[in-house]
Scaffold this motif. Sequence first.
Motif, PDB file in Angstrom:
ATOM      1  N   TYR A   1       0.855  -1.184   0.000  1.00  0.00           N
ATOM      2  CA  TYR A   1       0.000   0.000   0.000  1.00  0.00           C
ATOM      3  C   TYR A   1       0.897   1.243   0.000  1.00  0.00           C
ATOM      4  CZ  TYR A   1      -3.692  -3.210   1.628  1.00  0.00           C
ATOM      5  OH  TYR A   1      -4.594  -4.233   1.753  1.00  0.00           O
ATOM      6  N   PRO A   2       0.814   2.105  -0.997  1.00  0.00           N
ATOM      7  CA  PRO A   2       1.652   3.311  -1.003  1.00  0.00           C
ATOM      8  C   PRO A   2       1.122   4.406  -0.074  1.00  0.00           C
ATOM      9  CG  PRO A   2       1.173   2.547  -3.237  1.00  0.00           C
ATOM     10  CD  PRO A   2       0.218   1.865  -2.306  1.00  0.00           C
ATOM     11  N   TRP A   3       0.591   4.020   1.030  1.00  0.00           N
ATOM     12  CA  TRP A   3       0.157   4.935   2.080  1.00  0.00           C
ATOM     13  C   TRP A   3       0.135   4.162   3.398  1.00  0.00           C
ATOM     14  CZ3 TRP A   3      -3.233   2.733  -1.396  1.00  0.00           C
ATOM     15  CH2 TRP A   3      -4.342   2.062  -0.883  1.00  0.00           C
ATOM     16  N   ALA A   4      -0.044   4.860   4.486  1.00  0.00           N
ATOM     17  CA  ALA A   4       0.010   4.229   5.808  1.00  0.00           C
ATOM     18  C   ALA A   4      -1.329   3.561   6.141  1.00  0.00           C
ATOM     19  CB  ALA A   4       0.358   5.261   6.876  1.00  0.00           C
TER      20      ALA A   4
ATOM     21  N   PRO B   1      -7.476   3.861  -8.871  1.00  0.00           N
ATOM     22  CA  PRO B   1      -6.159   3.235  -8.667  1.00  0.00           C
ATOM     23  C   PRO B   1      -5.410   3.771  -7.448  1.00  0.00           C
ATOM     24  CG  PRO B   1      -6.062   4.810 -10.475  1.00  0.00           C
ATOM     25  CD  PRO B   1      -7.503   4.679 -10.108  1.00  0.00           C
ATOM     26  N   CYS B   2      -5.754   4.964  -6.990  1.00  0.00           N
ATOM     27  CA  CYS B   2      -5.046   5.526  -5.833  1.00  0.00           C
ATOM     28  C   CYS B   2      -5.523   4.931  -4.513  1.00  0.00           C
ATOM     29  CB  CYS B   2      -5.191   7.049  -5.817  1.00  0.00           C
ATOM     30  SG  CYS B   2      -4.353   7.878  -7.192  1.00  0.00           S
ATOM     31  N   TRP B   3      -6.470   4.008  -4.581  1.00  0.00           N
ATOM     32  CA  TRP B   3      -6.970   3.362  -3.369  1.00  0.00           C
ATOM     33  C   TRP B   3      -6.889   1.843  -3.473  1.00  0.00           C
ATOM     34  CZ3 TRP B   3      -7.307   6.293   0.710  1.00  0.00           C
ATOM     35  CH2 TRP B   3      -7.544   7.659   0.548  1.00  0.00           C
ATOM     36  N   ARG B   4      -5.995   1.375  -4.319  1.00  0.00           N
ATOM     37  CA  ARG B   4      -5.799  -0.066  -4.482  1.00  0.00           C
ATOM     38  C   ARG B   4      -4.342  -0.404  -4.202  1.00  0.00           C
ATOM     39  NH1 ARG B   4      -9.534  -3.069  -7.401  1.00  0.00           N
ATOM     40  NH2 ARG B   4      -7.894  -4.444  -8.188  1.00  0.00           N
ATOM     41  N   PRO B   5      -4.094  -1.460  -3.427  1.00  0.00           N
ATOM     42  CA  PRO B   5      -2.701  -1.858  -3.189  1.00  0.00           C
ATOM     43  C   PRO B   5      -2.113  -2.559  -4.409  1.00  0.00           C
ATOM     44  CG  PRO B   5      -4.175  -3.444  -2.178  1.00  0.00           C
ATOM     45  CD  PRO B   5      -5.050  -2.353  -2.735  1.00  0.00           C
TER      46      PRO B   5
ATOM     47  N   LYS C   1       0.151   9.814  -8.037  1.00  0.00           N
ATOM     48  CA  LYS C   1       0.779  10.337  -6.818  1.00  0.00           C
ATOM     49  C   LYS C   1       2.222   9.860  -6.717  1.00  0.00           C
ATOM     50  CE  LYS C   1      -3.503  10.663  -4.098  1.00  0.00           C
ATOM     51  NZ  LYS C   1      -4.191  10.222  -2.860  1.00  0.00           N
ATOM     52  N   ALA C   2       3.056  10.704  -6.073  1.00  0.00           N
ATOM     53  CA  ALA C   2       4.492  10.401  -6.000  1.00  0.00           C
ATOM     54  C   ALA C   2       4.761   9.072  -5.315  1.00  0.00           C
ATOM     55  CB  ALA C   2       5.217  11.537  -5.272  1.00  0.00           C
ATOM     56  N   SER C   3       4.043   8.778  -4.226  1.00  0.00           N
ATOM     57  CA  SER C   3       4.279   7.524  -3.504  1.00  0.00           C
ATOM     58  C   SER C   3       3.934   6.320  -4.372  1.00  0.00           C
ATOM     59  CB  SER C   3       3.473   7.501  -2.202  1.00  0.00           C
ATOM     60  OG  SER C   3       2.080   7.579  -2.475  1.00  0.00           O
ATOM     61  N   PHE C   4       2.921   6.455  -5.245  1.00  0.00           N
ATOM     62  CA  PHE C   4       2.541   5.367  -6.139  1.00  0.00           C
ATOM     63  C   PHE C   4       3.566   5.201  -7.249  1.00  0.00           C
ATOM     64  CE2 PHE C   4      -1.383   5.731  -3.922  1.00  0.00           C
ATOM     65  CZ  PHE C   4      -2.075   4.548  -4.111  1.00  0.00           C
ATOM     66  N   ARG C   5       4.087   6.334  -7.762  1.00  0.00           N
ATOM     67  CA  ARG C   5       5.105   6.236  -8.811  1.00  0.00           C
ATOM     68  C   ARG C   5       6.359   5.554  -8.274  1.00  0.00           C
ATOM     69  NH1 ARG C   5       3.553  11.635  -9.902  1.00  0.00           N
ATOM     70  NH2 ARG C   5       5.521  12.373  -8.979  1.00  0.00           N
ATOM     71  N   ALA C   6       6.715   5.847  -7.022  1.00  0.00           N
ATOM     72  CA  ALA C   6       7.871   5.191  -6.417  1.00  0.00           C
ATOM     73  C   ALA C   6       7.598   3.705  -6.213  1.00  0.00           C
ATOM     74  CB  ALA C   6       8.213   5.858  -5.091  1.00  0.00           C
ATOM     75  N   ALA C   7       6.385   3.354  -5.772  1.00  0.00           N
ATOM     76  CA  ALA C   7       6.034   1.950  -5.545  1.00  0.00           C
ATOM     77  C   ALA C   7       5.981   1.172  -6.850  1.00  0.00           C
ATOM     78  CB  ALA C   7       4.697   1.857  -4.819  1.00  0.00           C
ATOM     79  N   ALA C   8       5.698   1.864  -7.947  1.00  0.00           N
ATOM     80  CA  ALA C   8       5.603   1.180  -9.239  1.00  0.00           C
ATOM     81  C   ALA C   8       6.938   0.621  -9.697  1.00  0.00           C
ATOM     82  CB  ALA C   8       5.039   2.137 -10.288  1.00  0.00           C
ATOM     83  N   THR C   9       8.044   1.093  -9.113  1.00  0.00           N
ATOM     84  CA  THR C   9       9.367   0.580  -9.502  1.00  0.00           C
ATOM     85  C   THR C   9       9.681  -0.762  -8.844  1.00  0.00           C
ATOM     86  OG1 THR C   9      10.509   1.736  -7.707  1.00  0.00           O
ATOM     87  CG2 THR C   9      10.178   2.961  -9.773  1.00  0.00           C
TER      88      THR C   9
END
Length: 521
Positions: A385-388, A425-429, A462-470
Amino acid sequence: MQPPKWKVAVEGAAGIGGGGGDQRRRCVAASLSMLIAATLAFLAYVAFFPDDGAGGVYRWWSCQDCRGAALGEFPPDDAAPADGPTAAVRRHTPTTLSHIVFGIGASARTWDQRRGYAELWWQPQTMRGHVWLDEEPVSPWPSATCPPYRVSPDASRFGSRASASRMARIVADSFRAISSAEPTNTTTGTATPEARWFVMGDDDTVFFPENLVATLRKYDHDEMYYVGAPSESVEQNVMHSYGMAFGGGGFAVSYPAAAELAGAMDGCLDRYSQFYGSDQRVQACLSELGVPLTREQGFHQVDIRGDAYGMLAAHPVAPLVSLHHLDLIEPISPTGHTPLDAVRPLVRASGFDSARLLQQAFGYQRGPGYVWSVSVAWGYTVQLYPWAVAPHELEVPLQTFKTWRTWANGPFVFNTRPLLGTDSPCWRPAMFFLSRVRNGTGGTVSDYARRRAGKSEKECGKASFRAAATVHTVRVFAPKMSQNEWRRAPRRHCCKTKRTSWGSVLEVRIRYCSRGELTTP
């Protein structure tokens, strides 16, 4: 005036021999002191040493040759459970697979289509039991990979419910088969181990044998036990019973309970002919015997529709014992094209660390301007999850499924949380599935590959999602978990995370939690 007689007597006695009276008084006082001291010592012994291991002082108060019923009281406990939760004086060797007798209900006409599920878990050289068929099989029996078969006794006298009655009889039929078996294995010449448990299942039930043993080992097989779990769907439990073990998920009956059931079953089948399923008939008969259901969360009927992913990814802190209805839900993983192929990776992972299978561990990866939440269901999947997300939410299943009977959104016997559609997509792990597992130094190493997004799925900007996509792979290091841990109070394990290989691999190291350690986002 004459003095009172007692006074004359006392005075007379004193006059004749006063010294003798004093001596008698001293003797009486000494005797009383010794009696009081002995009484106090006895009470202290009872208080601090209530049982000396051989019946103790309590045997002094019981009739050695009398039965408790004749006295209106319970007989003393001469022997306590072996390895169960009710304290032990009697000792047994630990329960193993050789002490379990399996009874699998099946139809001769559908066995060839379903036998693959039994072949996943059956161990011909270690296990014993039978597939109980309604008639002789139509093709040669695959004895090298499947349990031996028997044809059930004729149940036609039960009329339109003959099929359910035949299945309900499997417990009793298995008991009779074992009771009449040779005490010595004719192949090896060794003594046949005692039967301690009778485990029932369907031809599409997948058991995880080592976890089944760990679950049953907690209980005293010399007592009357009925172990299993109700349905996941409330509507099913309301229709049948919350106190019933659903048969597709499997259930276990201890030897004494099976012995009583064998003698009572046909009468129960006559009395409960109106019931729909075989498992409901078995539960009704056990209820007449006074044996309630002992619930174990690892038995899974899988009375759900759709995708079981959310339920499996948030398994309770309990050993995974069984899965059912896999042909009637979506494949549980992207591996293969059939439900049978999709469950194979999970079964293979159980061979490396059966006790840890599906056990969750939560961790948090922190970086510049982001916090990721990581949930591992070992041997199956990882969610990123790209969020807490707090642990009390991560342990709740994502609702990827619906109820069994009405295809509704609930209710279930556990809480669920929503999984929004691909248009949010911003609410899916991000989801990763097991791709490889191997032994490592002091434990296992398992890799989980990122699920490929569909062409129509949107991506979150979102930036956290772009980082998680790597992150393309999650690599999990874990110590091997002992089955003996299930005898202790359950506690989820802890973990630490670290990004490697320029961020494309996320490492998760599972470990035992320290005293007082918190998992906090």
